[in-house]
Design an enzyme around this catalytic site. Structure first.
Site, PDB file in Angstrom:
ATOM      1  N   ARG A  20       0.945  -1.262   0.052  1.00 45.08           N
ATOM      2  CA  ARG A  20      -0.071   0.032   0.162  1.00 45.08           C
ATOM      3  C   ARG A  20       0.882   1.401  -0.029  1.00 45.08           C
ATOM      4  O   ARG A  20       0.828   2.114  -0.991  1.00 45.08           O
ATOM      5  CB  ARG A  20      -0.900   0.065   1.096  1.00 45.08           C
ATOM      6  CG  ARG A  20      -2.050   1.150   1.085  1.00 45.08           C
ATOM      7  CD  ARG A  20      -1.753   2.468   1.495  1.00 45.08           C
ATOM      8  NE  ARG A  20      -1.140   2.573   2.875  1.00 45.08           N
ATOM      9  CZ  ARG A  20      -0.526   3.470   3.424  1.00 45.08           C
ATOM     10  NH1 ARG A  20      -0.342   4.665   2.604  1.00 45.08           N
ATOM     11  NH2 ARG A  20      -0.051   3.528   4.538  1.00 45.08           N
ATOM     12  N   ASP A  21       1.674   1.559   1.157  1.00 47.63           N
ATOM     13  CA  ASP A  21       2.330   2.840   1.186  1.00 47.63           C
ATOM     14  C   ASP A  21       3.585   2.743  -0.006  1.00 47.63           C
ATOM     15  O   ASP A  21       3.713   3.561  -0.491  1.00 47.63           O
ATOM     16  CB  ASP A  21       3.100   2.949   2.521  1.00 47.63           C
ATOM     17  CG  ASP A  21       3.135   4.361   2.890  1.00 47.63           C
ATOM     18  OD1 ASP A  21       3.532   5.062   2.021  1.00 47.63           O
ATOM     19  OD2 ASP A  21       3.422   4.454   4.078  1.00 47.63           O
ATOM     20  N   HIS A 217       4.799   4.709  12.846  1.00 55.95           N
ATOM     21  CA  HIS A 217       5.065   4.502  11.198  1.00 55.95           C
ATOM     22  C   HIS A 217       6.076   5.471  10.639  1.00 55.95           C
ATOM     23  O   HIS A 217       5.909   6.632  10.595  1.00 55.95           O
ATOM     24  CB  HIS A 217       3.578   5.027  10.816  1.00 55.95           C
ATOM     25  CG  HIS A 217       3.613   4.826   9.264  1.00 55.95           C
ATOM     26  ND1 HIS A 217       2.951   3.791   8.522  1.00 55.95           N
ATOM     27  CD2 HIS A 217       4.095   5.575   8.388  1.00 55.95           C
ATOM     28  CE1 HIS A 217       2.889   4.082   7.428  1.00 55.95           C
ATOM     29  NE2 HIS A 217       3.560   5.283   7.004  1.00 55.95           N
ATOM     30  N   HIS A 219       8.882   7.063   8.538  1.00 54.35           N
ATOM     31  CA  HIS A 219       9.642   7.122   6.852  1.00 54.35           C
ATOM     32  C   HIS A 219      10.877   7.430   7.170  1.00 54.35           C
ATOM     33  O   HIS A 219      11.402   8.375   8.232  1.00 54.35           O
ATOM     34  CB  HIS A 219       8.912   8.177   5.785  1.00 54.35           C
ATOM     35  CG  HIS A 219       7.645   7.642   5.508  1.00 54.35           C
ATOM     36  ND1 HIS A 219       7.324   7.372   4.295  1.00 54.35           N
ATOM     37  CD2 HIS A 219       6.313   7.428   6.158  1.00 54.35           C
ATOM     38  CE1 HIS A 219       6.165   6.858   3.964  1.00 54.35           C
ATOM     39  NE2 HIS A 219       5.579   6.865   5.370  1.00 54.35           N
ATOM     40  N   CYS A 250       4.406   9.142   0.293  1.00 53.37           N
ATOM     41  CA  CYS A 250       2.947   9.784  -0.067  1.00 53.37           C
ATOM     42  C   CYS A 250       2.918  10.610  -1.288  1.00 53.37           C
ATOM     43  O   CYS A 250       3.442  11.506  -1.092  1.00 53.37           O
ATOM     44  CB  CYS A 250       2.496  10.435   1.360  1.00 53.37           C
ATOM     45  SG  CYS A 250       0.359  11.066   0.837  1.00 53.37           S
ATOM     46  N   ASN A 259       9.610   4.316   3.451  1.00 55.35           N
ATOM     47  CA  ASN A 259       9.319   3.847   4.910  1.00 55.35           C
ATOM     48  C   ASN A 259      10.456   3.243   5.447  1.00 55.35           C
ATOM     49  O   ASN A 259      11.205   3.041   4.640  1.00 55.35           O
ATOM     50  CB  ASN A 259       8.162   2.920   4.940  1.00 55.35           C
ATOM     51  CG  ASN A 259       6.754   3.451   4.622  1.00 55.35           C
ATOM     52  OD1 ASN A 259       6.378   3.889   3.266  1.00 55.35           O
ATOM     53  ND2 ASN A 259       6.154   3.568   5.617  1.00 55.35           N
TER      54      ASN A 259
HETATM   55  P1  HMG Z   1     -13.256  14.312  -2.756  1.00 55.26           P
HETATM   56  O1  HMG Z   1     -13.111  14.546  -4.213  1.00 55.26           O
HETATM   57  O2  HMG Z   1     -13.564  15.303  -1.852  1.00 55.26           O
HETATM   58  O3  HMG Z   1     -14.622  13.207  -2.889  1.00 55.26           O
HETATM   59  O4  HMG Z   1     -12.307  13.442  -2.281  1.00 55.26           O
HETATM   60  P2  HMG Z   1     -15.993  13.601  -2.647  1.00 55.26           P
HETATM   61  O5  HMG Z   1     -16.548  13.055  -1.309  1.00 55.26           O
HETATM   62  O6  HMG Z   1     -16.268  15.212  -2.823  1.00 55.26           O
HETATM   63  O7  HMG Z   1     -16.725  12.848  -3.814  1.00 55.26           O
HETATM   64  C1  HMG Z   1     -16.574  13.149  -5.184  1.00 55.26           C
HETATM   65  C2  HMG Z   1     -16.811  11.826  -6.022  1.00 55.26           C
HETATM   66  O8  HMG Z   1     -15.703  10.765  -5.855  1.00 55.26           O
HETATM   67  C3  HMG Z   1     -18.039  11.047  -5.718  1.00 55.26           C
HETATM   68  O9  HMG Z   1     -18.274  10.699  -7.368  1.00 55.26           O
HETATM   69  C4  HMG Z   1     -17.932  10.062  -4.944  1.00 55.26           C
HETATM   70  O10 HMG Z   1     -18.697   8.906  -5.044  1.00 55.26           O
HETATM   71  C5  HMG Z   1     -16.431   9.667  -5.417  1.00 55.26           C
HETATM   72  P3  HMG Z   1     -19.548  11.345  -8.029  1.00 55.26           P
HETATM   73  O11 HMG Z   1     -20.815  11.689  -6.953  1.00 55.26           O
HETATM   74  O12 HMG Z   1     -19.141  12.657  -8.318  1.00 55.26           O
HETATM   75  O13 HMG Z   1     -19.806  10.343  -9.389  1.00 55.26           O
HETATM   76  N1  HMG Z   1     -15.588   8.969  -4.181  1.00 55.26           N
HETATM   77  C6  HMG Z   1     -14.947   7.597  -4.315  1.00 55.26           C
HETATM   78  N2  HMG Z   1     -15.035   6.777  -5.244  1.00 55.26           N
HETATM   79  C7  HMG Z   1     -14.420   5.634  -4.994  1.00 55.26           C
HETATM   80  N3  HMG Z   1     -13.743   5.388  -3.890  1.00 55.26           N
HETATM   81  C8  HMG Z   1     -13.806   6.540  -2.748  1.00 55.26           C
HETATM   82  C9  HMG Z   1     -14.617   7.500  -3.227  1.00 55.26           C
HETATM   83  N4  HMG Z   1     -14.707   8.731  -2.063  1.00 55.26           N
HETATM   84  C10 HMG Z   1     -15.263   9.578  -2.997  1.00 55.26           C
HETATM   85  N5  HMG Z   1     -13.190   6.134  -1.724  1.00 55.26           N
HETATM   86  C11 HMG Z   1     -11.023  11.588  -0.873  1.00 55.26           C
HETATM   87  C12 HMG Z   1     -12.119  13.050  -0.931  1.00 55.26           C
HETATM   88  C13 HMG Z   1     -10.844  11.372   0.395  1.00 55.26           C
HETATM   89  C14 HMG Z   1     -11.869  10.507  -1.482  1.00 55.26           C
HETATM   90  C15 HMG Z   1     -10.021  12.193  -1.648  1.00 55.26           C
HETATM   91  O14 HMG Z   1      -9.353  13.071  -1.193  1.00 55.26           O
HETATM   92  C16 HMG Z   1      -8.838  10.836  -1.806  1.00 55.26           C
HETATM   93  O15 HMG Z   1      -9.096   9.794  -2.102  1.00 55.26           O
HETATM   94  N6  HMG Z   1      -7.797  10.836  -1.033  1.00 55.26           N
HETATM   95  C17 HMG Z   1      -7.045   9.827  -0.684  1.00 55.26           C
HETATM   96  C18 HMG Z   1      -5.417  10.319  -0.800  1.00 55.26           C
HETATM   97  C19 HMG Z   1      -4.287   9.354  -0.538  1.00 55.26           C
HETATM   98  O16 HMG Z   1      -4.807   8.054  -0.750  1.00 55.26           O
HETATM   99  N7  HMG Z   1      -3.216   9.573   0.145  1.00 55.26           N
HETATM  100  C20 HMG Z   1      -2.275   8.568   0.327  1.00 55.26           C
HETATM  101  C21 HMG Z   1      -2.463   7.656   1.678  1.00 55.26           C
HETATM  102  S1  HMG Z   1      -2.417   8.431   3.183  1.00 55.26           S
HETATM  103  C22 HMG Z   1      -0.554   8.269   3.708  1.00 55.26           C
HETATM  104  O17 HMG Z   1       0.156   7.494   2.883  1.00 55.26           O
HETATM  105  C23 HMG Z   1       0.054   8.545   4.978  1.00 55.26           C
HETATM  106  C24 HMG Z   1       0.015   7.222   5.860  1.00 55.26           C
HETATM  107  O18 HMG Z   1       0.967   6.232   5.369  1.00 55.26           O
HETATM  108  C25 HMG Z   1       0.707   7.596   7.110  1.00 55.26           C
HETATM  109  C26 HMG Z   1       1.986   8.391   7.061  1.00 55.26           C
HETATM  110  O19 HMG Z   1       2.772   8.371   6.491  1.00 55.26           O
HETATM  111  O20 HMG Z   1       1.739   9.522   7.870  1.00 55.26           O
HETATM  112  C27 HMG Z   1      -1.211   6.578   5.787  1.00 55.26           C
HETATM  113 MG    MG Z   2       3.168   6.514   5.450  1.00 52.42          MG
END
Ligand code: HMG
Ligand code: MG
Length: 316
Positions: A20-21, A217, A219, A250, A259
């Site tokens: 995933r990450d 967690h 990095h 990320c 990581n």
């Molecule tokens: P948004 O654009 O604000 O979504 O994104 P929305 O709620 O306004 O919805 C817009 C449209 O998207 C809608 O469709 C929803 O159904 C669809 P429409 O009605 O227009 O046809 N939609 C989705 N479709 C599929 N799957 C979904 C989904 N959600 C909405 N889940 C959102 C908001 C949170 C979805 C977006 O910002 C997003 O996906 N962000 C993810 C970013 C990400 O993955 N970052 C990396 C992970 S975090 C990380 O790595 C840190 C970590 O490792 C810890 C660390 O290191 O600190 C965990």
């Molecule tokens: Mg991370």
């Protein structure tokens, strides 16, 4: 003989995040068969939990847009991965629906300790993120799923700089109190140092989160991840996130690199006599194979040393 670390635990849990990450941050999209193989091999090397993918918006993270097909293969297929602990990231109810439909039993929400990263990573303000997570966690719990909560930018933020410990604790506790079984403290951009780690962990203990509710967690951007892991271990933490071969980052966090490499962590833990259940040679072989899939060498020091040995050359 002097026993320098007599208070360390006998065993720790490694929470593997490579698929995933790691893969969320690759420029290219890894073929689904290679992802499934990767996860299968990680489990076979003895890792007890492997975070498999993310049910985020597929346009936000196209690298993991095949999450549905991948989980179908892993949960329903014949890979020997059915029934294993394979958490998935879920940001909202839409993501939860997709995960539950496929039978996922472990989900992870991911909040931000800072305003800027909440906006950039979740398209929500710091406060709005809770409105998104609250029904997600409630419904996940009602469906019998286990929920982990991440809090990102715990040690610093590329846009906001230092992040006050009180702010991290407030956000983290609020996420945990939604109904999580564990809170993972993310050093998303790898700026933390060992003393800061101990201070943050103590601050969480002070508001009632015991060490067994906490994971770390790290990095490795500034080469501090292993030192930070040792500091957390000495503090009493027993769950460590790590990524095979040191993959990771990320896409929405400027300057985030890989990581803590699982192999580097395992080398240190086994050296301290702490059990992980992981067969290091098999893990190194998996990361060496994945480096071939990705077309570049692993940044892990232990993978570099031991894969040279496997090739017949002596490690430097
Ligand atoms: P948004 O654009 O604000 O979504 O994104 P929305 O709620 O306004 O919805 C817009 C449209 O998207 C809608 O469709 C929803 O159904 C669809 P429409 O009605 O227009 O046809 N939609 C989705 N479709 C599929 N799957 C979904 C989904 N959600 C909405 N889940 C959102 C908001 C949170 C979805 C977006 O910002 C997003 O996906 N962000 C993810 C970013 C990400 O993955 N970052 C990396 C992970 S975090 C990380 O790595 C840190 C970590 O490792 C810890 C660390 O290191 O600190 C965990
Ligand atoms: Mg991370």
């Amino acid at each position: 003989m002097i026993e320098p670390f007599e208070t360390l635990p006998d065993r720790v849990t490694i929470y593997e995040v490579g698929p995933r990450d790691g893969l969320q941050n690759e420029k290219g999209i890894v073929p689904i068969e290679a992802k499934a193989d990767f996860i299968h091999r990680l489990l076979a090397s003895g890792l007890p939990v492997v975070e498999a993918t993310s049910f985020v918006h597929p346009q936000w993270v196209p690298q993991l847009a095949d999450a549905g097909e991948l989980m179908t293969l892993l949960i329903g297929g014949d890979l020997g991965t059915r029934g294993r602990k394979l958490p998935v990231l879920v940001p909202n109810e839409r993501g939860l629906d997709r995960a539950l439909e496929l039978g996922c039993e472990h989900i992870a929400i991911f909040g931000s300790a800072t305003e800027t990263f909440a906006q950039r990573n979740l398209n929500r303000s710091l406060d709005e993120q809770f409105a998104m997570f609250e029904p997600t966690v409630l419904r996940a719990r009602a469906a019998g799923a286990d929920v982990r909560a991440y809090v990102s930018m715990c040690f610093g933020d590329p846009w906001e700089g230092d992040v006050p410990i009180d702010q991290v604790v407030q956000v983290g506790k609020r996420l945990y109190d939604l109904g999580a079984s564990q809170l993972s403290l993310g050093d998303t951009i790898g700026v933390g140092t060992a003393g800061h780690v101990r201070q943050l962990l103590a601050a969480f203990n002070d508001v009632g989160l015991p060490n067994d509710a906490l994971a770390v967690h790290f990095h490795d951007t500034y080469g501090q991840a292993l030192a930070n892991a040792l500091a957390a271990l000495q503090h009493g933490i027993t769950t460590f996130d790590a990524s095979a071969g040191g993959l990771g980052g990320c896409p929405y966090a400027k300057s985030a690199t890989g990581n803590l490499a699982t192999e580097d962590l395992v080398w240190m833990l086994h050296g301290l006599g702490i059990k992980t259940g992981v067969d290091l040679a098999s893990l190194v072989a998996t990361s060496t194979w994945m480096a071939g899939v990705l077309g570049r060498p692993s940044p892990s020091r232990v993978v570099t040393a031991l894969s040279g040995e496997q090739d017949g050359t002596m490690p430097a």
